[in-house]
Design a protein around this motif. Structure first.
Motif: not given
Length: 269
Positions: A143-149, A171-180
């Motif tokens: 819930w900590m992760y899900r509560s953050i935009p 790190m920006e490029k790697m995170l771009e590959g995910y949806q929340k």
């Protein structure tokens, strides 16, 4: 490097190899939410002198889709099967963060199958280093992760791991590959996996040649405190990486590469 796949009941694992005939193997294991690109500066610099393997851990990078139902034992079994398939004997395991935890678990499960370990900003698995509260928190991050935009979560994921422009960009490029939702599920599963692995590891010690590397400015959790305690308790060498954060190998690649190579040469030569 040559891309290969390994099939499991939960999904396919993608990994890459660059073999230098007759040279010892370095096996690179990226951390949670990072993929094989985390070690680009290492494989590029070291592959001429060593054989190298790097993977996208299950549910990371190209190793998706992948069911989040695996345990640390599954990860070590799959890694062992991949190394067996490639005929890799007694490699040096190089793990960053969660990758370092996988390396420790692997060494415990297959004590004769790895020559040694290099950990980069990785916590120990020994139970003695964690409080009950820390293990409880690791199991309850959902819930900590899900509560953050999502936008803020991405910014925190970049700022909290790297200190250099290259490290930030990567790190920006790697995170771009995910949806929340995918990212939150992966992080939640990973931290729970870590807590369970610590409990299963108990009071075991590493009992093999090892080198601990940690960024001077690592602000991810309590890695600096853990590594100080780990080095002291088990008599392991600990090297602080200047001006580096949690992804120290992306912030100071030349410094980290020189220490990996120096340790590998002492181990194999």
């Amino acid at each position: 490097m040559t891309e290969k796949t390994f099939s499991t009941p939960m999904g396919q694992i993608h990994y890459w190899t660059a073999e230098a005939p007759g040279r010892p193997w370095l096996v690179f294991l990226p951390g949670l939410t990072a993929d094989c690109r985390l070690f680009d500066k290492q494989t590029q610099a070291l592959s001429p002198r060593f054989s190298c393997l790097v993977w996208d851990a299950p549910a990371h990078g190209a190793s998706r889709p992948f069911a989040l139902a695996f345990s640390m034992e599954d990860l070590t079994c799959w890694l062992h099967a991949i190394l067996e398939r490639e005929g890799i004997k007694k490699p040096l395991l190089v793990g960053q963060s969660m990758g370092g935890c996988i390396a420790q678990s692997y060494r415990k499960a297959y004590p004769e199958s790895a020559a040694g370990l290099v950990t980069i900003d990785a916590p120990p698995l020994g139970r003695r280093y964690y409080t009950r509260a820390e293990l409880w928190l690791l199991k309850h991050t959902k819930w900590m992760y899900r509560s953050i935009p999502w936008g803020l979560l991405q910014k925190c994921g970049v700022a909290g791991t790297s200190e250099s422009p290259y490290g930030h960009s990567l790190m920006e490029k790697m995170l771009e590959g995910y949806q929340k939702e995918e990212y939150c599920a992966l992080a939640t599963h990973g931290y729970k996996l870590l807590a369970q692995a610590v409990e299963a590891y108990g009071e075991s010690t590493l009992a093999c040649p090892a080198l601990l590397l940690c960024g001077e400015k690592d602000g991810a959790g309590s890695c600096r405190r853990y590594d100080k305690a780990w080095a002291k308790a088990e008599g392991l060498p600990l090297v602080w990486v200047p001006e580096a954060g949690h992804n120290a190998n992306t912030d100071a690649p030349d410094f980290v590469n020189s220490h990996i190579e120096g340790f590998a040469r002492k181990l194999f030569l």
